[in-house]
Design an enzyme around this catalytic site. Structure first.
Site, PDB file in Angstrom:
ATOM      1  N   ARG A  47       0.818  -1.225   0.000  1.00 36.04           N
ATOM      2  CA  ARG A  47       0.000   0.000   0.000  1.00 36.04           C
ATOM      3  C   ARG A  47       0.843   1.264   0.000  1.00 36.04           C
ATOM      4  NH1 ARG A  47      -4.022  -1.306   4.708  1.00 36.04           N
ATOM      5  NH2 ARG A  47      -2.003  -1.996   5.470  1.00 36.04           N
ATOM      6  N   HIS A 175       5.874 -24.084   3.568  1.00 31.06           N
ATOM      7  CA  HIS A 175       7.235 -24.178   3.030  1.00 31.06           C
ATOM      8  C   HIS A 175       8.024 -25.360   3.601  1.00 31.06           C
ATOM      9  CE1 HIS A 175       8.354 -21.858   6.656  1.00 31.06           C
ATOM     10  NE2 HIS A 175       9.580 -22.279   6.473  1.00 31.06           N
ATOM     11  N   GLU A 213      13.189 -23.293  17.570  1.00 31.83           N
ATOM     12  CA  GLU A 213      13.768 -22.088  16.972  1.00 31.83           C
ATOM     13  C   GLU A 213      14.487 -21.281  18.047  1.00 31.83           C
ATOM     14  OE1 GLU A 213      11.380 -20.083  13.786  1.00 31.83           O
ATOM     15  OE2 GLU A 213       9.768 -20.842  15.038  1.00 31.83           O
ATOM     16  N   ASP A 232       0.554 -21.153  14.531  1.00 35.52           N
ATOM     17  CA  ASP A 232       1.646 -20.750  13.641  1.00 35.52           C
ATOM     18  C   ASP A 232       2.441 -21.948  13.123  1.00 35.52           C
ATOM     19  OD1 ASP A 232       3.346 -18.737  12.436  1.00 35.52           O
ATOM     20  OD2 ASP A 232       4.852 -19.187  13.960  1.00 35.52           O
ATOM     21  N   HIS A 237       2.986 -26.806   9.766  1.00 33.94           N
ATOM     22  CA  HIS A 237       4.275 -27.479   9.542  1.00 33.94           C
ATOM     23  C   HIS A 237       4.377 -28.827  10.264  1.00 33.94           C
ATOM     24  CE1 HIS A 237       5.302 -23.747   7.778  1.00 33.94           C
ATOM     25  NE2 HIS A 237       5.738 -23.119   8.848  1.00 33.94           N
ATOM     26  N   LYS A 337       9.645 -21.047  20.323  1.00 32.26           N
ATOM     27  CA  LYS A 337      10.537 -19.924  20.015  1.00 32.26           C
ATOM     28  C   LYS A 337      11.549 -19.812  21.146  1.00 32.26           C
ATOM     29  CE  LYS A 337       8.227 -17.982  16.496  1.00 32.26           C
ATOM     30  NZ  LYS A 337       8.800 -17.953  15.145  1.00 32.26           N
TER      31      LYS A 337
HETATM   32  P1  NDP Z   1       3.839  -8.464   7.394  1.00 27.39           P
HETATM   33  O1  NDP Z   1       2.846  -7.865   8.315  1.00 27.39           O
HETATM   34  O2  NDP Z   1       5.271  -8.211   7.609  1.00 27.39           O
HETATM   35  O3  NDP Z   1       3.487  -7.983   5.900  1.00 27.39           O
HETATM   36  C1  NDP Z   1       2.179  -7.879   5.418  1.00 27.39           C
HETATM   37  C2  NDP Z   1       2.228  -7.160   4.102  1.00 27.39           C
HETATM   38  O4  NDP Z   1       0.902  -7.020   3.599  1.00 27.39           O
HETATM   39  C3  NDP Z   1       2.819  -5.767   4.159  1.00 27.39           C
HETATM   40  O5  NDP Z   1       3.681  -5.635   3.049  1.00 27.39           O
HETATM   41  C4  NDP Z   1       1.605  -4.861   3.996  1.00 27.39           C
HETATM   42  O6  NDP Z   1       2.057  -3.672   3.383  1.00 27.39           O
HETATM   43  C5  NDP Z   1       0.781  -5.719   3.045  1.00 27.39           C
HETATM   44  N1  NDP Z   1      -0.623  -5.350   2.980  1.00 27.39           N
HETATM   45  C6  NDP Z   1      -1.531  -5.321   3.996  1.00 27.39           C
HETATM   46  N2  NDP Z   1      -2.728  -4.944   3.527  1.00 27.39           N
HETATM   47  C7  NDP Z   1      -2.585  -4.730   2.192  1.00 27.39           C
HETATM   48  C8  NDP Z   1      -3.451  -4.338   1.148  1.00 27.39           C
HETATM   49  N3  NDP Z   1      -4.743  -4.066   1.373  1.00 27.39           N
HETATM   50  N4  NDP Z   1      -2.956  -4.207  -0.097  1.00 27.39           N
HETATM   51  C9  NDP Z   1      -1.654  -4.469  -0.358  1.00 27.39           C
HETATM   52  N5  NDP Z   1      -0.785  -4.870   0.570  1.00 27.39           N
HETATM   53  C10 NDP Z   1      -1.236  -4.997   1.844  1.00 27.39           C
HETATM   54  O7  NDP Z   1       3.514 -10.020   7.352  1.00 27.39           O
HETATM   55  P2  NDP Z   1       4.486 -11.214   6.918  1.00 27.39           P
HETATM   56  O8  NDP Z   1       5.254 -10.819   5.727  1.00 27.39           O
HETATM   57  O9  NDP Z   1       5.194 -11.717   8.104  1.00 27.39           O
HETATM   58  O10 NDP Z   1       3.428 -12.346   6.554  1.00 27.39           O
HETATM   59  C11 NDP Z   1       2.634 -12.304   5.395  1.00 27.39           C
HETATM   60  C12 NDP Z   1       1.887 -13.611   5.276  1.00 27.39           C
HETATM   61  O11 NDP Z   1       2.801 -14.666   5.191  1.00 27.39           O
HETATM   62  C13 NDP Z   1       1.012 -13.924   6.489  1.00 27.39           C
HETATM   63  O12 NDP Z   1      -0.092 -14.634   6.042  1.00 27.39           O
HETATM   64  C14 NDP Z   1       1.905 -14.809   7.337  1.00 27.39           C
HETATM   65  O13 NDP Z   1       1.160 -15.638   8.170  1.00 27.39           O
HETATM   66  C15 NDP Z   1       2.606 -15.594   6.256  1.00 27.39           C
HETATM   67  N6  NDP Z   1       3.897 -16.172   6.637  1.00 27.39           N
HETATM   68  C16 NDP Z   1       4.917 -15.381   7.079  1.00 27.39           C
HETATM   69  C17 NDP Z   1       6.144 -15.932   7.387  1.00 27.39           C
HETATM   70  C18 NDP Z   1       7.309 -15.116   7.822  1.00 27.39           C
HETATM   71  O14 NDP Z   1       8.378 -15.700   8.080  1.00 27.39           O
HETATM   72  N7  NDP Z   1       7.164 -13.811   7.912  1.00 27.39           N
HETATM   73  C19 NDP Z   1       6.391 -17.383   7.237  1.00 27.39           C
HETATM   74  C20 NDP Z   1       5.264 -18.109   6.731  1.00 27.39           C
HETATM   75  C21 NDP Z   1       4.070 -17.502   6.465  1.00 27.39           C
HETATM   76  P3  NDP Z   1       1.356  -2.256   3.598  1.00 27.39           P
HETATM   77  O15 NDP Z   1       0.825  -2.240   5.003  1.00 27.39           O
HETATM   78  O16 NDP Z   1       2.413  -1.269   3.306  1.00 27.39           O
HETATM   79  O17 NDP Z   1       0.314  -2.265   2.577  1.00 27.39           O
HETATM   80  C1  BG6 Z   2       6.807 -19.777   9.655  1.00 22.54           C
HETATM   81  C2  BG6 Z   2       6.357 -19.242  10.988  1.00 22.54           C
HETATM   82  O1  BG6 Z   2       5.768 -20.435   9.019  1.00 22.54           O
HETATM   83  O2  BG6 Z   2       7.884 -20.674   9.851  1.00 22.54           O
HETATM   84  C3  BG6 Z   2       7.505 -18.585  11.715  1.00 22.54           C
HETATM   85  O3  BG6 Z   2       5.328 -18.285  10.767  1.00 22.54           O
HETATM   86  C4  BG6 Z   2       8.678 -19.524  11.822  1.00 22.54           C
HETATM   87  O4  BG6 Z   2       7.083 -18.177  13.017  1.00 22.54           O
HETATM   88  C5  BG6 Z   2       9.024 -20.092  10.463  1.00 22.54           C
HETATM   89  O5  BG6 Z   2       9.780 -18.792  12.326  1.00 22.54           O
HETATM   90  C6  BG6 Z   2      10.082 -21.192  10.587  1.00 22.54           C
HETATM   91  O6  BG6 Z   2      10.528 -21.545   9.314  1.00 22.54           O
HETATM   92  P1  BG6 Z   2      12.002 -22.123   9.103  1.00 22.54           P
HETATM   93  O7  BG6 Z   2      12.043 -22.499   7.673  1.00 22.54           O
HETATM   94  O8  BG6 Z   2      12.942 -21.013   9.453  1.00 22.54           O
HETATM   95  O9  BG6 Z   2      12.119 -23.281  10.040  1.00 22.54           O
END
Ligand code: NDP
Ligand code: BG6
Length: 488
Positions: A47, A175, A213, A232, A237, A337
């Site tokens: 956004r 993943h 972790e 989570d 997983h 964690k």
């Molecule tokens: P974050 O909160 O870091 O990122 C979320 C993103 O979504 C931001 O870039 C935000 O950007 C964007 N966003 C939110 N609303 C909108 C919208 N209406 N339009 C466009 N973009 C939008 O979350 P994560 O990256 O950690 O996680 C994302 C997904 O991946 C989740 O479902 C999470 O459960 C999953 N996930 C995450 C992992 C990780 O290691 N981080 C591992 C496995 C799964 P902005 O607000 O600028 O729009």
């Molecule tokens: C993600 C979880 O799905 O897997 C995280 O949201 C976690 O909380 C991660 O840290 C672990 O992945 P990996 O590949 O680093 O073991």
């Protein structure tokens, strides 16, 4: 990895987030630098980008951090020329106009919408993409876990996304299924005559699955405080690892055959009543401690965590599979964690030999054990008893070790996300989850969440840097077993 897949356009929605920065972009860059990424463009959608240049610099830094010495800076400019940042509110139809115009240039390309946003937006974003006319016959949508926060919300998301995408277009990613050793688990089980006859209750005492972790919240407190370790990690997983360990051999190595077998396992999990929740689950939170030599704060001190939060950062569960093969073989799952070491492994503990021939050696005898380590150093170890060299019979425990790094020196296994992103582009859904799998997993997990609420007890406490709370040890001791720490 070959480069024979079709040209693609990938639209990462949520590109400014943690997942895109730490996992998706490094994986795409790695494919690019090895010449394995087919021709195509990447649209990085969020956004807002307060500072687009700064954003690109962050992507570079995190790619370098994730890939370490294999990061080759020479390829970065070329890679970044394929990536375009776009400011879009993904739930606003008119906000898509610029990206839509760019996509029109290649209407026949494989089009991948990767939803790296909070899952609560998956339904609305799917609808908007459809209404904006962006869904073509070659479009695929990737949904990150966790899908929903309980069964009802998972069903709602699946139903809403299903209104705009056909099931074969939907790739629900976990993943862990892309990790090299998880692939190897299937190879080990189904291409060796040795294991299959032993892979059952007659010979296996129990199974342990640990995903420990050292990381804490890493700035994801907002999300994590709502989710917790059960949602989570266990719902996805750990249950996927359990399924691959316990499933029957599929008839073929295709997505339907594997999914069918995994779903049968999930349906055979003994449901958790309130008494089971009390006796067979442990939840806990970390307090300050020392992890890898560094002092770290406790869960309640982390950013964006409610000081009174009861969200669990550690879970241990005794799962039981009620079917012919696994009756009486507990599967102990634990994840946390801020634990002492980063390690993910599956341990298959075999039973004691039926008759003890070397009676004077009884105290030396240890049961066979197969240890499948997913990370950090991928390996498969089979622990056996042998005789020490010498005139007397003295038993000694030793292991056959297949260490991937040593065995395949110089060969680089793909990162989990590399493999899975390429699978989406190629249209191979074998390693992705069907909606029924996600919902079945929630069906087993939800009563645990409800049970914790009903019992009203507070989570137990463990020190950061430890192996979890005392109650987790007690869970095993009650069954006259113990957690087999990764050092053994
Ligand atoms: P974050 O909160 O870091 O990122 C979320 C993103 O979504 C931001 O870039 C935000 O950007 C964007 N966003 C939110 N609303 C909108 C919208 N209406 N339009 C466009 N973009 C939008 O979350 P994560 O990256 O950690 O996680 C994302 C997904 O991946 C989740 O479902 C999470 O459960 C999953 N996930 C995450 C992992 C990780 O290691 N981080 C591992 C496995 C799964 P902005 O607000 O600028 O729009
Ligand atoms: C993600 C979880 O799905 O897997 C995280 O949201 C976690 O909380 C991660 O840290 C672990 O992945 P990996 O590949 O680093 O073991």
């Amino acid at each position: 990895m070959s480069q024979t897949a079709h040209p693609f356009d990938m639209i990462i929605i949520g590109a400014s987030g943690d997942l895109a920065r730490r996992k998706l972009v490094p994986a795409l860059f790695n494919l690019h630098q090895y010449g394995a990424l087919p021709e195509g463009r990447i649209f990085a959608v969020a956004r807002n980008y307060d500072d687009p240049e700064g954003y690109l610099a962050k992507l570079r830094d995190s790619s370098e951090e994730q890939l370490g010495t294999s990061f080759d800076a020479e390829h970065w400019p070329d890679f970044i020329s394929r990536l375009k940042t776009s400011v879009v509110d993904a739930t606003e139809k008119k906000s898509w106009s610029m990206v839509a115009n760019a996509l029109k240039k290649h209407p026949d390309r494989i089009r991948v919408f990767y939803l790296a946003t909070p899952p609560s937006l998956y339904g609305d974003i799917s609808q908007t993409l459809s209404e904006a006319g962006l869904v073509t016959g070659t479009t695929r949508i990737v949904l990150e876990k966790p899908i929903g926060s309980d069964l009802q919300s998972a069903e709602d998301i699946n139903r809403r996304v299903g209104e705009f995408f056909e099931e074969p277009q939907i790739y629900r990613i976990d993943h862990y299924l892309g990790k090299e050793t998880v692939q190897n688990l299937m190879a080990l089980r189904f291409s060796n005559a040795l294991f299959e006859p032993l892979w059952r209750s007659q010979h296996i005492d129990h199974v342990q699955i640990t995903v420990a972790e050292t990381l804490g919240m890493e700035g994801r407190g907002d999300y994590y405080d709502q989710a917790g370790a059960l949602r989570d990690m266990v719902q996805n997983h750990l249950l996927q690892l359990l399924c691959l360990t316990a499933m029957e051999p599929p008839a073929r190595l295709d997505q339907d055959a594997i999914r069918t077998e995994k779903i049968k396992v999930l349906k055979s999990l003994r449901p958790m009543g309130i008494e089971d929740v009390k006796r067979k689950t442990v939840r806990a939170q970390y307090r300050p401690g020392v992890v890898e030599g560094k002092e770290v704060e406790g869960f309640h001190q982390e950013k964006n965590i409610d000081r009174k939060s009861t969200t669990e950062t550690f879970v241990a569960v005794k799962a039981e599979i009620e079917n012919w093969r696994w009756a009486g073989v507990p599967f102990y799952l634990r994840t946390g964690k801020r634990m002492g070491h980063r390690v993910s492994e599956i341990i298959i503990q075999f039973k004691t030999v039926p008759h003890l021939l070397f009676e004077d050696q009884a105290n030396r005898l240890q049961d066979n054990r197969l240890v499948i380590r997913l990370q950090p150093d991928e390996s498969i170890k089979l622990w056996l008893m042998i005789k020490k060299p010498g005139s007397k019979i003295v038993l000694k425990r030793t292991h056959l070790n297949l260490n991937m790094a040593d065995t395949y020196e110089g060969r680089r296994p793909p990162l989990a996300y590399e493999r899975l992103l390429m699978d989406v582009i190629r249209g191979n859904a074998t390693l992705f989850m069907h909606r029924d799998e996600v919902e079945e997993a929630w069906r087993w997990v939800e009563p645990i969440l409800q049970g914790w609420e009903e019992l009203g007890t507070r989570p137990r406490i463990y020190s950061a840097g430890s192996w979890g709370p005392a109650e987790s040890i007690a869970l095993m001791v009650r069954d006259e077993r113990e957690w087999l720490e990764h050092l053994v």
